[in-house]
Design a protein around this motif. Structure first.
Motif, PDB file in Angstrom:
ATOM      1  N   PRO A 142       8.980  15.317   5.223  1.00 26.71           N
ATOM      2  CA  PRO A 142       9.248  14.192   4.317  1.00 26.71           C
ATOM      3  C   PRO A 142       9.811  12.983   5.062  1.00 26.71           C
ATOM      4  O   PRO A 142      10.476  13.118   6.084  1.00 26.71           O
ATOM      5  CB  PRO A 142      10.272  14.750   3.337  1.00 26.71           C
ATOM      6  N   ARG A 143       9.510  11.821   4.548  1.00 19.26           N
ATOM      7  CA  ARG A 143      10.065  10.582   5.073  1.00 19.26           C
ATOM      8  C   ARG A 143      11.423  10.375   4.418  1.00 19.26           C
ATOM      9  O   ARG A 143      11.631  10.761   3.270  1.00 19.26           O
ATOM     10  CB  ARG A 143       9.167   9.383   4.748  1.00 19.26           C
ATOM     11  N   ARG A 144      12.350   9.760   5.146  1.00 15.50           N
ATOM     12  CA  ARG A 144      13.698   9.521   4.630  1.00 15.50           C
ATOM     13  C   ARG A 144      13.899   8.035   4.422  1.00 15.50           C
ATOM     14  O   ARG A 144      13.607   7.244   5.312  1.00 15.50           O
ATOM     15  CB  ARG A 144      14.753  10.048   5.604  1.00 15.50           C
ATOM     16  N   ILE A 145      14.418   7.676   3.260  1.00 17.70           N
ATOM     17  CA  ILE A 145      14.804   6.294   2.997  1.00 17.70           C
ATOM     18  C   ILE A 145      16.300   6.224   3.227  1.00 17.70           C
ATOM     19  O   ILE A 145      17.083   6.906   2.558  1.00 17.70           O
ATOM     20  CB  ILE A 145      14.432   5.860   1.573  1.00 17.70           C
ATOM     21  N   PHE A 166       7.905   1.757  -3.621  1.00 15.50           N
ATOM     22  CA  PHE A 166       8.640   1.286  -4.785  1.00 15.50           C
ATOM     23  C   PHE A 166      10.127   1.149  -4.481  1.00 15.50           C
ATOM     24  O   PHE A 166      10.750   0.127  -4.791  1.00 15.50           O
ATOM     25  CB  PHE A 166       8.408   2.215  -5.970  1.00 15.50           C
ATOM     26  N   VAL A 167      10.711   2.158  -3.841  1.00 18.03           N
ATOM     27  CA  VAL A 167      12.139   2.117  -3.519  1.00 18.03           C
ATOM     28  C   VAL A 167      12.420   1.022  -2.495  1.00 18.03           C
ATOM     29  O   VAL A 167      13.416   0.299  -2.613  1.00 18.03           O
ATOM     30  CB  VAL A 167      12.647   3.497  -3.051  1.00 18.03           C
ATOM     31  N   GLU A 168      11.541   0.857  -1.512  1.00 14.06           N
ATOM     32  CA  GLU A 168      11.703  -0.249  -0.568  1.00 14.06           C
ATOM     33  C   GLU A 168      11.716  -1.586  -1.299  1.00 14.06           C
ATOM     34  O   GLU A 168      12.526  -2.462  -0.998  1.00 14.06           O
ATOM     35  CB  GLU A 168      10.568  -0.256   0.459  1.00 14.06           C
ATOM     36  N   SER A 169      10.833  -1.738  -2.274  1.00 16.23           N
ATOM     37  CA  SER A 169      10.768  -2.969  -3.060  1.00 16.23           C
ATOM     38  C   SER A 169      12.044  -3.178  -3.869  1.00 16.23           C
ATOM     39  O   SER A 169      12.572  -4.292  -3.934  1.00 16.23           O
ATOM     40  CB  SER A 169       9.552  -2.924  -3.983  1.00 16.23           C
ATOM     41  N   LEU A 170      12.549  -2.117  -4.486  1.00 22.09           N
ATOM     42  CA  LEU A 170      13.799  -2.205  -5.248  1.00 22.09           C
ATOM     43  C   LEU A 170      14.948  -2.655  -4.350  1.00 22.09           C
ATOM     44  O   LEU A 170      15.748  -3.520  -4.730  1.00 22.09           O
ATOM     45  CB  LEU A 170      14.145  -0.859  -5.882  1.00 22.09           C
ATOM     46  N   MET A 171      15.023  -2.065  -3.165  1.00 20.93           N
ATOM     47  CA  MET A 171      16.105  -2.413  -2.236  1.00 20.93           C
ATOM     48  C   MET A 171      15.956  -3.856  -1.756  1.00 20.93           C
ATOM     49  O   MET A 171      16.932  -4.607  -1.697  1.00 20.93           O
ATOM     50  CB  MET A 171      16.127  -1.451  -1.045  1.00 20.93           C
ATOM     51  N   ASP A 229       5.839  11.037  -0.840  1.00 20.30           N
ATOM     52  CA  ASP A 229       5.091  10.177  -1.757  1.00 20.30           C
ATOM     53  C   ASP A 229       5.131   8.722  -1.273  1.00 20.30           C
ATOM     54  O   ASP A 229       6.155   8.055  -1.394  1.00 20.30           O
ATOM     55  CB  ASP A 229       5.690  10.293  -3.156  1.00 20.30           C
ATOM     56  N   PRO A 230       4.004   8.212  -0.747  1.00 16.36           N
ATOM     57  CA  PRO A 230       4.010   6.841  -0.230  1.00 16.36           C
ATOM     58  C   PRO A 230       4.229   5.787  -1.314  1.00 16.36           C
ATOM     59  O   PRO A 230       4.779   4.717  -1.045  1.00 16.36           O
ATOM     60  CB  PRO A 230       2.628   6.686   0.421  1.00 16.36           C
ATOM     61  N   VAL A 231       3.839   6.077  -2.543  1.00 19.22           N
ATOM     62  CA  VAL A 231       4.053   5.136  -3.642  1.00 19.22           C
ATOM     63  C   VAL A 231       5.541   5.046  -3.962  1.00 19.22           C
ATOM     64  O   VAL A 231       6.081   3.947  -4.147  1.00 19.22           O
ATOM     65  CB  VAL A 231       3.236   5.540  -4.888  1.00 19.22           C
ATOM     66  N   LEU A 232       6.226   6.173  -3.996  1.00 19.50           N
ATOM     67  CA  LEU A 232       7.665   6.185  -4.239  1.00 19.50           C
ATOM     68  C   LEU A 232       8.401   5.450  -3.119  1.00 19.50           C
ATOM     69  O   LEU A 232       9.302   4.651  -3.388  1.00 19.50           O
ATOM     70  CB  LEU A 232       8.179   7.619  -4.359  1.00 19.50           C
ATOM     71  N   ILE A 233       8.005   5.682  -1.894  1.00 19.05           N
ATOM     72  CA  ILE A 233       8.639   5.005  -0.763  1.00 19.05           C
ATOM     73  C   ILE A 233       8.487   3.493  -0.905  1.00 19.05           C
ATOM     74  O   ILE A 233       9.454   2.742  -0.782  1.00 19.05           O
ATOM     75  CB  ILE A 233       8.050   5.497   0.567  1.00 19.05           C
TER      76      ILE A 233
END
Length: 78
Positions: free
Chosen positions: A45-48, A15-20, A9-13
Motif C-alpha cells: 500500500p501507498r502511504r499518505i 482525492f486525499v491529496e486534493s483535500l490536503m 486505491d489511486p483514486v482515494l490517494i
C-alpha cells in the motif's frame, strides 16, 4: 511524518491529496516507487503522510469527507 492513510486505491490517494492541497496542508505519498519492485501487482500500500503538527487538522478533513474508515489509528508517537 504522520501516517494518515495506507491504500492501494489511486483514486482515494488523488482525492486525499486534493483535500490536503485545498486546505493548505502539505502531504507526501510514500512507497509509490514500490510498484516497480513488486511488479505492479498492488501488494504494497501507498502511504499518505502529513506533518505531525498538521495531523489533527488533516484527520478532521478526512473525517469530514466521509472517509474516517480509511484513517490509520492515531498514534502518540507520530
Amino acid at each position: 511524518m504522520h501516517d494518515l492513510i495506507r491504500t492501494n486505491d489511486p483514486v482515494l490517494i488523488s482525492f486525499v491529496e486534493s483535500l490536503m492541497r485545498d486546505a493548505g496542508i502539505g502531504c507526501m505519498v510514500a512507497d509509490n516507487g514500490m510498484s516497480i519492485l513488486e511488479g505492479s501487482v498492488g501488494v504494497i500500500p501507498r502511504r499518505i503522510l502529513v506533518d505531525p503538527d498538521m495531523a489533527g487538522q488533516a484527520r478532521r478533513i478526512v473525517i469530514d469527507a466521509g472517509l474516517e474508515e480509511e484513517l490509520r489509528p492515531w498514534n502518540d508517537r507520530d
